[in-house]
Design an enzyme around this catalytic site. Structure first.
Site, PDB file in Angstrom:
ATOM      1  N   GLU A 236      -7.080  -8.492   0.872  1.00  0.00           N
ATOM      2  CA  GLU A 236      -7.955  -8.063  -0.211  1.00  0.00           C
ATOM      3  C   GLU A 236      -9.251  -7.468   0.348  1.00  0.00           C
ATOM      4  O   GLU A 236      -9.594  -7.701   1.519  1.00  0.00           O
ATOM      5  CB  GLU A 236      -8.282  -9.271  -1.098  1.00  0.00           C
ATOM      6  CG  GLU A 236      -7.061  -9.891  -1.798  1.00  0.00           C
ATOM      7  CD  GLU A 236      -6.644  -9.132  -3.061  1.00  0.00           C
ATOM      8  OE1 GLU A 236      -6.835  -7.904  -3.114  1.00  0.00           O
ATOM      9  OE2 GLU A 236      -6.109  -9.784  -3.980  1.00  0.00           O
TER      10      GLU A 236
ATOM     11  N   ASP B 191       4.235 -10.286   3.493  1.00  0.00           N
ATOM     12  CA  ASP B 191       3.543 -11.370   2.800  1.00  0.00           C
ATOM     13  C   ASP B 191       4.479 -12.178   1.904  1.00  0.00           C
ATOM     14  O   ASP B 191       5.637 -11.806   1.697  1.00  0.00           O
ATOM     15  CB  ASP B 191       2.361 -10.806   1.987  1.00  0.00           C
ATOM     16  CG  ASP B 191       2.737  -9.598   1.127  1.00  0.00           C
ATOM     17  OD1 ASP B 191       3.949  -9.335   0.960  1.00  0.00           O
ATOM     18  OD2 ASP B 191       1.836  -8.928   0.624  1.00  0.00           O
TER      19      ASP B 191
ATOM     20  N   HIS C 244      -5.867  -2.971  -1.438  1.00  0.00           N
ATOM     21  CA  HIS C 244      -5.325  -3.966  -0.502  1.00  0.00           C
ATOM     22  C   HIS C 244      -3.993  -3.510   0.099  1.00  0.00           C
ATOM     23  O   HIS C 244      -3.245  -2.746  -0.506  1.00  0.00           O
ATOM     24  CB  HIS C 244      -5.221  -5.365  -1.130  1.00  0.00           C
ATOM     25  CG  HIS C 244      -4.141  -5.581  -2.133  1.00  0.00           C
ATOM     26  ND1 HIS C 244      -4.377  -6.063  -3.403  1.00  0.00           N
ATOM     27  CD2 HIS C 244      -2.794  -5.420  -2.063  1.00  0.00           C
ATOM     28  CE1 HIS C 244      -3.240  -6.178  -4.058  1.00  0.00           C
ATOM     29  NE2 HIS C 244      -2.258  -5.790  -3.266  1.00  0.00           N
TER      30      HIS C 244
ATOM     31  N   ASN D  87      -6.809  -2.063  -5.805  1.00  0.00           N
ATOM     32  CA  ASN D  87      -8.137  -2.226  -5.185  1.00  0.00           C
ATOM     33  C   ASN D  87      -8.109  -1.887  -3.694  1.00  0.00           C
ATOM     34  O   ASN D  87      -9.040  -2.204  -2.964  1.00  0.00           O
ATOM     35  CB  ASN D  87      -8.657  -3.658  -5.405  1.00  0.00           C
ATOM     36  CG  ASN D  87      -7.782  -4.721  -4.739  1.00  0.00           C
ATOM     37  OD1 ASN D  87      -6.813  -4.392  -4.055  1.00  0.00           O
ATOM     38  ND2 ASN D  87      -8.112  -5.981  -4.939  1.00  0.00           N
TER      39      ASN D  87
HETATM   40  C1  GLP Z   1       1.326  -6.624  -4.107  1.00  0.00           C
HETATM   41  C2  GLP Z   1       1.842  -6.690  -2.654  1.00  0.00           C
HETATM   42  C3  GLP Z   1       1.512  -5.458  -1.879  1.00  0.00           C
HETATM   43  C4  GLP Z   1       1.821  -4.235  -2.717  1.00  0.00           C
HETATM   44  C5  GLP Z   1       0.945  -4.193  -3.941  1.00  0.00           C
HETATM   45  C6  GLP Z   1       1.243  -3.011  -4.856  1.00  0.00           C
HETATM   46  O1  GLP Z   1       0.148  -7.287  -4.343  1.00  0.00           O
HETATM   47  N1  GLP Z   1       1.388  -7.818  -1.935  1.00  0.00           N
HETATM   48  O2  GLP Z   1       2.227  -5.457  -0.668  1.00  0.00           O
HETATM   49  O3  GLP Z   1       1.625  -3.079  -1.970  1.00  0.00           O
HETATM   50  O4  GLP Z   1       1.119  -5.377  -4.679  1.00  0.00           O
HETATM   51  O5  GLP Z   1       2.340  -3.273  -5.665  1.00  0.00           O
HETATM   52  P1  GLP Z   1       3.116  -2.195  -6.486  1.00  0.00           P
HETATM   53  O6  GLP Z   1       3.848  -1.374  -5.506  1.00  0.00           O
HETATM   54  O7  GLP Z   1       4.016  -2.964  -7.389  1.00  0.00           O
HETATM   55  O8  GLP Z   1       2.089  -1.423  -7.227  1.00  0.00           O
END
Ligand code: GLP
Length: 239
Positions: free
Chosen positions: A139, A67, A134, A132
């Protein structure tokens, strides 16, 4: 799903690296699906260290990221393009022309990204998980049939990510372009890493909950090769 519970972030990163390394050692031209966020940084550090010390090469690999934010330039310090270069690509020998990240905000941009993946199969898709549930930026409520698409980020997700934007939610982009769940599910193997108590509910819903769009990561119960590596805090609500 294979669920591995270890002590802490360092052990999660070491275990994730073992899985990644086993694959790349066996298949030097592996196609890597990569993720951003704080969760995979330790894995990427281990890949860089191993590349420097043991010479594991990524020169024949291709990578496809999950993404990217919409509305910030690729060279913005918080773009996922910048993140991937700073945290992984600059430290290994992957070729720039073999690196792919989605970019843009139109249907054509989404189709172009899907098109770039048309003739490849991702051998291993690295995933983190949002608080949440995702994955990528899919989402809750996202159809499991979606391919690469533009999403409106939930306020909670923007709040979670505000720490990277001077703690100011107003600076966090409102939209993103993301591989869809159908895209992610095509990968041969999925490697999901999560740490910390704020992921415990999402990890529990992913593993013990029903397969439901309410927790996008629960779709992974339908995939036949998933390794989930979590620390004790993230595993604390598992049955
Ligand atoms: C972001 C990314 C995800 C990631 C998530 C968790 O929103 N788009 O790919 O898995 O956050 O992030 P973190 O690993 O910093 O908790």
């Amino acid at each position: 799903m294979k669920v591995i519970v270890v002590e802490n972030y360092e052990e999660v990163s070491a275990k994730a690296f073992e899985v990644m390394h086993e694959l790349v050692a066996a298949k030097p031209n592996a196609v890597l699906g990569l993720a951003t966020g704080s969760s995979p940084i330790g894995l990427y550090e281990n890949m860089i260290k191993d590349h420097k010390e043991n010479g594991t090469s990524y020169a024949a690999c291709q990578s496809f990221n999950l993404d990217e934010y919409v509305g910030i330039d690729r060279n913005h310090e918080q773009s996922y393009y910048t993140f991937m270069h700073e945290n992984l690509f600059n430290g290994i020998d992957i070729k720039e022309e073999n690196v792919h990240l989605p970019y843009g905000n139109t249907k054509e941009d989404c189709e172009a990204y899907e098109h770039s993946m048309e003739n490849v199969t991702v051998d291993i898709q690295v995933l983190g998980i949002g608080s949440n549930g995702h994955i990528g930026f899919n989402e809750p409520g996202t159809s499991f049939d979606e391919e690469t698409h533009i999403v409106t980020l939930k306020e909670g997700t923007r709040q979670d990510n505000a720490r990277f934007f001077e703690n100011d939610i107003n600076k966090v982009p409102t939209h993103a372009i993301t591989m869809g769940i159908a895209t992610i599910m095509k990968a041969k193997k999925i490697l999901l890493v999560a740490t910390g108590a704020n992921k415990a509910d999402a990890v529990s819903a992913m593993i013990d909950g029903p397969v439901s769009v309410d927790c996008p990561a629960s779709v992974l119960q339908n995939h036949n090769d998933v390794v989930v590596i979590v620390d004790k805090a993230a595993a604390s609500k598992l049955k």
